[in-house]
Design an enzyme around this catalytic site. Structure first.
Site, PDB file in Angstrom:
ATOM      1  CB  SER A  91       2.871   1.985   6.404  1.00 53.00           C
ATOM      2  OG  SER A  91       1.421   1.968   7.075  1.00 53.00           O
ATOM      3  CG  ASP A 106       0.421  -4.017   2.863  1.00 55.57           C
ATOM      4  OD1 ASP A 106       0.616  -3.654   1.855  1.00 55.57           O
ATOM      5  OD2 ASP A 106      -0.317  -3.585   3.558  1.00 55.57           O
ATOM      6  CG  HIS A 151      -0.516   0.317   2.399  1.00 56.68           C
ATOM      7  ND1 HIS A 151      -0.213  -0.703   3.337  1.00 56.68           N
ATOM      8  CD2 HIS A 151      -0.546   1.292   3.232  1.00 56.68           C
ATOM      9  CE1 HIS A 151       0.220  -0.180   4.432  1.00 56.68           C
ATOM     10  NE2 HIS A 151       0.119   1.036   4.226  1.00 56.68           N
TER      11      HIS A 151
END
Lengths: 717, 717
Positions: free
Chosen positions: A651, A218, A82
């Site tokens: 992240s 991810d 992402h």
């Protein structure tokens, strides 16, 4: 046979142990807490982690709004799917859908350039500059203090950025106590090397957002390039891979429950060291009030949207963002209440101040701390009004446009450097595009109803919170408000795009003389809004000056308790450490800390977002997990859960084992941890990571890239 | 530190152990499986449980559609709140809301009479009558066999019910192999003694339905009364408490994970011993087809309801029941697929038949088994048509009414005893009330759209499934169908309540001559529907005759495997045994098997259905759990989970510990167990019980009734 008892009490014991695991540490603090790190299971030397411009921490970089890390000598970078999604999207075309299909570069020539504004930043300097920042501020108060800090920061940054390819910023650490100059090498040629299909990288999407157990792969692999001279350069076929100063080593084995893990990354913002009064304000006023006010706005849009489908469509995006805000605020409120945060923080502060009173430094610190408390209490006097008038601009279209144009006209009359931030030349394009967007997001009935919802609340506030200019424009009663809005929206030309853009292109003098009803209203409101802004800056300047006393008392008190204090998060590089930890989320509900590919099959419905690609399902069915499965269970891991201290901005952060080898990438938190920006509750604070064994298995068995695995130092099995 | 591994593998071991726990045993079978019972932890004698007309099993009774049990010598009965809900509702008035407030009878005079049709049945006889039932059927086949069994059953029941206050029925055990005459004493004066508020008894309501972890106090206490002569009697103030032949003893302690538990009750229906072909039909055809057809009907109602709000309201209840059906069928399908039921059952049957082929009894059994298979295969030829035409009656209002009236006119011409069941004098009141209800549940547009949805599917079926009468009424193409429905619904008088009731009151001859378009359609369809009914009875008669061969083979095969066979559930008293068992529901998701009052607080939102009453929340906060909390954790239990084998009808069933003492009441299953009516999967089959410690704590500390606790033999602490 007594699983439950066993399970809960073991989990509880783990959770209690984990209290020691709170903290987003500056690398330079790690030697001070080496004993804790070792006790938790770290097997390296804390001193090796103390300098973020040296290995291994200089392998941890900022990339596309998140965190990444170098994983090969030739500039391979691993981050979240992402975080790299924009790069994948930029390279997708109708005939080459990399979002759906993923991407495996056959060789270096096949590595695809990122969108030209995609950046990767390597921290090359991190120096304390407190003296230079505060020299000009000393002796000043209020807005003058604020302005002096601003001016010194801007000067330092400008000087630092003279070096080509370097971006600089000043980081305020401990609420104005320390300032650091952060110097970063900015790489502009970043390429896409390996991405899994969307249905792996984002398996579960919104449905699984904030959810554990999770089953997303991810991750994405990029490579940084530089010019033939080794310096940052725009994309060019002549560029060569960047040779990073260091890179992380992928672990050959994985982790299991209870194992030590640590993480480095760029957490955005936390409020852990705010005062007890600010905690109480947040929990007892700001969160519930925001939920109530935003819920009213949501109801307005839903009611109006039901009566008029077209209006409903125009406000769909605003409605969604209101719902997200309400959900998030409610979650944060719920979490802080569950953690009894008001009482916990208050008792802690009371004890700290009682202890401080017995110390010699009380003489200098206590007056400043009292002043901080007074400033915070003072903010309370106008907080309802400030919240409502803030929303008046952010939740409207025409009103927002008129307020922005009126202010822009004022600022345009000044030299650019002196204009208020947000109204400088660089901001004008954004203002213009917002004025254009209005057309698709506006309906006069709905905007009037939204303004009415906010101002009916304002009208009910005690007189002391009223502003004469606001009362003059909108009246003092619901009837006056309705009349005023009907009049303004009936005659204003702002509903017309061409008219709005004419105002944007007009001279300040023309705008200042316009008799458009909405511009006249904005002009009438202006002095009130400027006063509010001025008051805010005075308060912020004084807080910047005084709050370090509070922090100093806190650090001393914690030292006495045998605990170190980390600065609240501010997007600088931090390290946290902890354990792979299960979660007892609710009565009788326990989540194991490692998920397996079995869960992918269980969740799979064949439709978005649970539409695992056939090659993945086939490979799971085939069950060739040798070399990647957990040796004790034989199960193939996907994601794992830890009690690592993280927040937004983490992240893509690398998760390392006790030997400092890469075992996972951080990519989300659990829903119960939404309140962690204010308080770390060891019972509920968890971070969600993709397991590097899953990444390697995918790269070996499902969408193979043997050469890449070899470059990563983990050849196919 | 390895909770996950520990947890999952221990749970898995438990689950595997639990394979032995499948079974809804006839009490008379228990001595045969005494070794298993003992191994599981039972400490009594299996022989003491063998006779359901003796203690302790004669304490287990049928009450209000569920199961209850006597718990005092003076006729106190404990069952679920939802089983006694009608009694609570019947006694509620605007000024005395027992649903919201609950009820604690101050003394016996304050015990409130139930609705007059509420019944409690004590089993007093359970005798094998196979010979008497089958004597007249032997040598017959098809419908003649079916009719002979029906006639013998009716005769037996009529003879048995000559005794006053006695209700009798014939139970078909092992699909026609054995028949039992069940004789029950029917008590007609049942009174409400103690009920918790709805927000305790049904805490979580629909949201928590089928959900574990659960936090409902789903219990209510009633008392049975008899006339002064000790015989069943209607309510009268002169009646006295019934003295049951035995009653259960409440346990003084509770259970914990892994403990032995057993349960007695009246499970409704299961299909565990159906053939492999029937399993395949259910999973590959019936469930997915029903979901598809019902989803079409749901879409019809939703689309029409959006366009016409009034029509939407009229069909709200039908829509809800379609949704429930779809949810249930989908859940069953999902569960059976997860258990790989088609393959598991097929492999088992193949092995059984291979073994049978080596045995001497094959000569007699195999031809019958082959015939069973052929009959089942034959049903497949018309299954789509049968499903659609069945729904044509059940999912319509006017059409259903016309079909019922046409058939009623035919049956009314016969002596009552010869009328088809469903059209006898005793059924007429029901038909009449359905004809009246039409008014609130009907809209011509919606009914035509529903019929269209079903018949478009019918029209697409292969010719072999078509019936000439259906084609004659509705045509062969969508256009013909639309034309036919438009014509019929434009002119029929059935939309008018008075007209419908006039048809109900008319003579058979008058109905037979009516030229109402809908009645003419029903009359045209009648021969087809009668043929279908006849064919069904022929097949059912032959299955009744032949299926015992299949069962006999199964029993012999299981005996060879060292396993006993229980008959499929048929609403007769059964006993199951097992353990308090956790549930690993999905990858990384583990549920502990005991919930605590902490979970009530966690779930509480203050609004229905999570609106625990203040006295409960206060008592939880106060924490006075002494004598009721789990001694090892100090936590106050609410509900618990076991792997006991249950199905619909087991609501209120007493759950007993190893000593045969009452520790819980069964009240629900978990969602993962919806498919258990076909297959018991030890990984997922769980039953949900309210913990008697929670009931006792509520009766002691929250809504006290010390005298009742004393009567129950567990005086307040």
């Amino acid at each position: 046979m007594r699983i439950r008892t066993m399970m809960l009490s073991a989990a509880m014991a783990l959770a209690l142990e984990a209290r020691a695991d709170e903290g987003m540490w500056l690398p330079s603090q790690l030697p001070d807490i080496e004993k804790n790190l070792k006790a938790a299971g770290f097997r390296g030397k804390a001193g090796d982690l103390a300098d973020l411009t040296r290995a291994p921490l200089n392998a941890v970089v900022r990339v596309g709004g998140g965190t990444g890390s170098f994983v090969s000598a030739d500039g391979l970078v691993v981050t979240n799917h992402h975080v790299a999604f924009g790069v994948i999207q930029y390279n997708s075309r109708p005939d080459r859908d990399l979002i759906t299909d993923g991407y495996v570069a056959a060789d270096r020539a096949a590595e695809l350039p990122a969108n030209p504004d995609y950046r990767l930043r390597v921290t090359v300097g991190f120096d304390k500059v407190t003296e230079r920042i505060l020299a000009g501020a000393r002796g000043k108060t209020g807005k003058a203090y604020y302005d002096a800090v601003e001016a010194a920061s801007k000067a330092l940054v400008a000087e630092c950025e003279k070096e080509p390819g370097i971006r600089c910023s000043v980081a305020n650490m401990f609420y104005g106590r320390d300032f650091y100059l952060v110097k970063q090498l900015e790489l502009r040629d970043v390429r896409l090397v390996y991405a899994p299909p969307r249905a792996i990288g984002n398996y579960g999407d919104e449905v699984d957002n904030f959810v554990w157990p999770r089953h997303a792969g991810d991750f994405t692999i990029l490579r940084a390039y530089v010019g033939p001279d080794g310096k940052p350069a725009d994309y060019s076929p002549q560029n060569t891979p960047y040779r990073p100063p260091s890179h992380l080593k992928l672990a050959s084995e994985g982790v299991a429950e209870g194992d030590f893990v640590m993480l480095a990354g760029y957490p955005g913002i936390t409020y852990r060291h705010r005062t007890a009064a600010e905690f109480a304000d947040q929990i007892q006023w700001r969160l519930p009030t925001s939920v109530a006010v935003l819920t009213d706005l949501q109801n307005v849009i839903e009611t109006q949207g039901k009566a008029d489908k077209d209006a409903g469509i125009r406000y769909a995006s605003q409605l969604q963002s209101l719902k997200n805000g309400i959900k998030r605020f409610s979650g944060e409120l719920q979490g802080l209440q569950r953690s009894d945060a008001v009482a916990v923080r208050r008792e802690d502060e009371v004890a700290m101040l009682a202890w401080l009173a017995t110390r010699p430094e009380a003489k200098t610190l206590t007056p400043d701390i009292d002043a901080v408390k007074a400033l915070i209490a003072q903010g309370r006097d106008t907080r309802d009004r400030d919240l409502l008038l803030g929303l008046l601009a952010s939740q409207t279209q025409l009103m927002r446009g008129a307020l922005a144009l009126d202010r822009l006209a004022v600022e345009r009359a000044k030299p650019d450097a002196e204009r208020e931030s947000g109204y400088q030349q660089r901001d004008e394009e954004l203002i213009r595009s917002q004025l254009k967007q209005v057309q698709r997001r506006y309906d006069p009935k709905v905007e009037k109803a939204l303004v009415t919802s906010l101002l009916l609340r304002y009208q009910k506030l005690p007189k002391a919170q009223h502003l004469p200019e606001v009362d003059a424009v909108f009246g003092l009663t619901p009837a006056e408000l309705a009349k005023s809005l009907d009049r303004i929206y009936a005659v204003t030309a702002f509903g017309d795009e061409a008219a709005r853009l004419r105002f944007f292109d007009a001279t300040p003098a023309e705008v200042g003389k316009s008799d458009d009803a909405l511009l006249v209203a904005a002009r009438t409101l202006r002095p009130a809004l400027l006063r509010m802004e001025e008051e805010r800056k005075v308060r912020e300047g004084d807080l910047l000056r005084l709050r370090p006393a509070y922090i100093q008392a806190l650090i001393a008190y914690r030292e006495k308790q045998g605990r170190a204090v980390y600065p609240d998060a501010n997007s600088t590089l931090r390290v946290s450490y902890g354990k792979v930890t299960p979660l007892v989320a609710r009565d009788a509900v326990a989540y194991a800390p490692v998920t397996t590919v079995k869960g992918i099959v269980e969740k799979n419905t064949g439709t978005i977002p649970f539409d695992a690609p056939k090659p993945l399902l086939d490979a799971i069915r085939k069950g060739d997990f040798a070399g990647y499965a957990d040796p004790s269970t034989g199960e193939m891991p996907v994601d794992f859960l830890s009690n690592l201290d993280t927040t937004g901005g983490n992240s893509g952060s690398p998760v390392l084992n006790a030997k400092g080898e890469l075992v996972g990438l951080n990519f989300d938190s659990n829903w119960e941890a939404v309140s962690a920006s204010w308080m770390y509750d060891p019972r509920y604070k968890r971070a969600i990571h993709v397991d590097m064994r899953y990444m390697r298995w995918l790269m070996d068995k499902v969408y193979p890239s043997p050469s890449l695995l070899t470059e990563l130092g983990v050849a196919p099995r």
